[in-house]
Design an enzyme around this catalytic site. Sequence first.
Site, mmCIF file in Angstrom:
data_model
loop_
_atom_site.group_PDB
_atom_site.id
_atom_site.type_symbol
_atom_site.label_atom_id
_atom_site.label_comp_id
_atom_site.label_asym_id
_atom_site.label_seq_id
_atom_site.Cartn_x
_atom_site.Cartn_y
_atom_site.Cartn_z
ATOM 1 C CG ASN A 130 -1.696 1.222 1.445
ATOM 2 O OD1 ASN A 130 -1.767 2.066 0.545
ATOM 3 N ND2 ASN A 130 -2.302 1.370 2.614
ATOM 4 C CD1 TRP A 131 3.850 1.266 -2.583
ATOM 5 C CD2 TRP A 131 4.104 2.511 -4.433
ATOM 6 N NE1 TRP A 131 4.860 0.705 -3.320
ATOM 7 C CE2 TRP A 131 5.033 1.455 -4.471
ATOM 8 C CE3 TRP A 131 4.072 3.410 -5.500
ATOM 9 C CZ2 TRP A 131 5.936 1.280 -5.524
ATOM 10 C CZ3 TRP A 131 4.970 3.234 -6.552
ATOM 11 C CH2 TRP A 131 5.891 2.189 -6.557
ATOM 12 C CE LYS A 132 -0.124 3.411 4.744
ATOM 13 N NZ LYS A 132 -0.166 3.545 6.181
ATOM 14 C CG HIS A 144 -6.083 2.063 5.120
ATOM 15 N ND1 HIS A 144 -5.676 3.017 6.014
ATOM 16 C CD2 HIS A 144 -5.048 1.201 4.974
ATOM 17 C CE1 HIS A 144 -4.423 2.736 6.392
ATOM 18 N NE2 HIS A 144 -4.029 1.641 5.772
ATOM 19 C CD GLU A 197 -3.132 5.702 6.586
ATOM 20 O OE1 GLU A 197 -3.169 5.753 5.342
ATOM 21 O OE2 GLU A 197 -2.162 5.230 7.217
ATOM 22 C CD GLU A 220 -3.731 -2.421 7.356
ATOM 23 O OE1 GLU A 220 -2.583 -2.604 6.950
ATOM 24 O OE2 GLU A 220 -4.380 -1.406 7.080
ATOM 25 N N GLY A 259 2.122 2.218 11.028
ATOM 26 C CA GLY A 259 3.161 3.250 10.996
ATOM 27 C C GLY A 259 3.826 3.548 12.327
ATOM 28 C CB SER A 272 4.551 -1.702 12.177
ATOM 29 O OG SER A 272 4.158 -0.387 12.473
ATOM 30 N N GLY A 314 2.611 -1.218 4.309
ATOM 31 C CA GLY A 314 2.615 0.193 3.936
ATOM 32 C C GLY A 314 4.027 0.677 3.671
ATOM 33 N N GLY A 315 4.590 1.363 4.647
ATOM 34 C CA GLY A 315 5.912 1.984 4.513
ATOM 35 C C GLY A 315 6.952 1.113 3.815
HETATM 36 P P1 PGA Z 1 2.497 0.389 7.632
HETATM 37 O O1 PGA Z 1 1.083 0.621 6.967
HETATM 38 O O2 PGA Z 1 3.028 -0.920 7.127
HETATM 39 O O3 PGA Z 1 3.320 1.560 7.177
HETATM 40 O O4 PGA Z 1 2.296 0.368 9.106
HETATM 41 C C1 PGA Z 1 0.187 -0.433 6.771
HETATM 42 C C2 PGA Z 1 -1.085 0.079 6.163
HETATM 43 O O5 PGA Z 1 -1.482 1.208 6.477
HETATM 44 O O6 PGA Z 1 -1.733 -0.618 5.364
#
Ligand code: PGA
Length: 240
Positions: free
Chosen positions: A6-8, A95, A97, A164, A170, A201, A222-223
């Site tokens: 997930n590149w956000k 998600h 966010e 999640e 994050g 994470s 993500g990251g």
């Molecule tokens: P993260 O993000 O791996 O950076 O914690 C995961 C996500 O939001 O899907």
Amino acid sequence: MYFIGNWKMFGGLNSLNSLHRVIKFYKGFKRNRLVKIIYCPPSTLIRPMSKKLKNSRIEVGAQNCHENENYGAFTGSINSKMLKDVGAKHVIIGHSENRQRGESNKKINNKIRSALKSGLKVVFCIGETSQEKRKKKTYQVLSNQIKTGLDKVKNTRNIIIAYEPVWSIGTGLIPKSNELIKIIHFIKKKYKNLKVLYGGSVNPKNIRELKSINNIDGFLIGGASQDAKKFIDIIKKTYN
Ligand code: PGA
């Protein structure tokens, strides 16, 4: 095992250059039949990324969609049909966010149904906040999210759940193994055939611990997915 990146809201056209490394690794990886890689870049990169990944067996997904599967006067929005049209095969829905910015379980349900109608596969995110965890409401929250999110969805074949916990996204924190095993078991008991991923994470340092949880079907990353080397490391370490 699924490895979904997930590149956000990160990345421009030049970020696609890093994919060469992943394509090459995947091609040569002995266990590649066991590995499914899906990248979910920002919508602006879906088309060019699909082109770049052609013939690689790596698939592309989107990070969200509008709940209306028809065209309409919704300035700034993109629906599932439009995402499919430019090469997305999957879409992340729910998600945290986006939940934090007001996306309700009901709206998520509408999005899921519209995405399935358009022929996309859905990565359906659920998870509790730290406050809910502290109040021991995790199971109740997850139940509600799943129940409303999948309301009137008759066929769950094209749905993958990504558990999640909001407090792990994050932050570098991950759940204790025994807690994670229990939660995944709980989700799978509700929906027998659903695949359940873990996200939050995930990185090359904690993947050995996470992969030892044998009821996990993969990871939403993500990251670390924005860094080809880390992403490859995560996959490699899952298998040795
Ligand atoms: P993260 O993000 O791996 O950076 O914690 C995961 C996500 O939001 O899907």
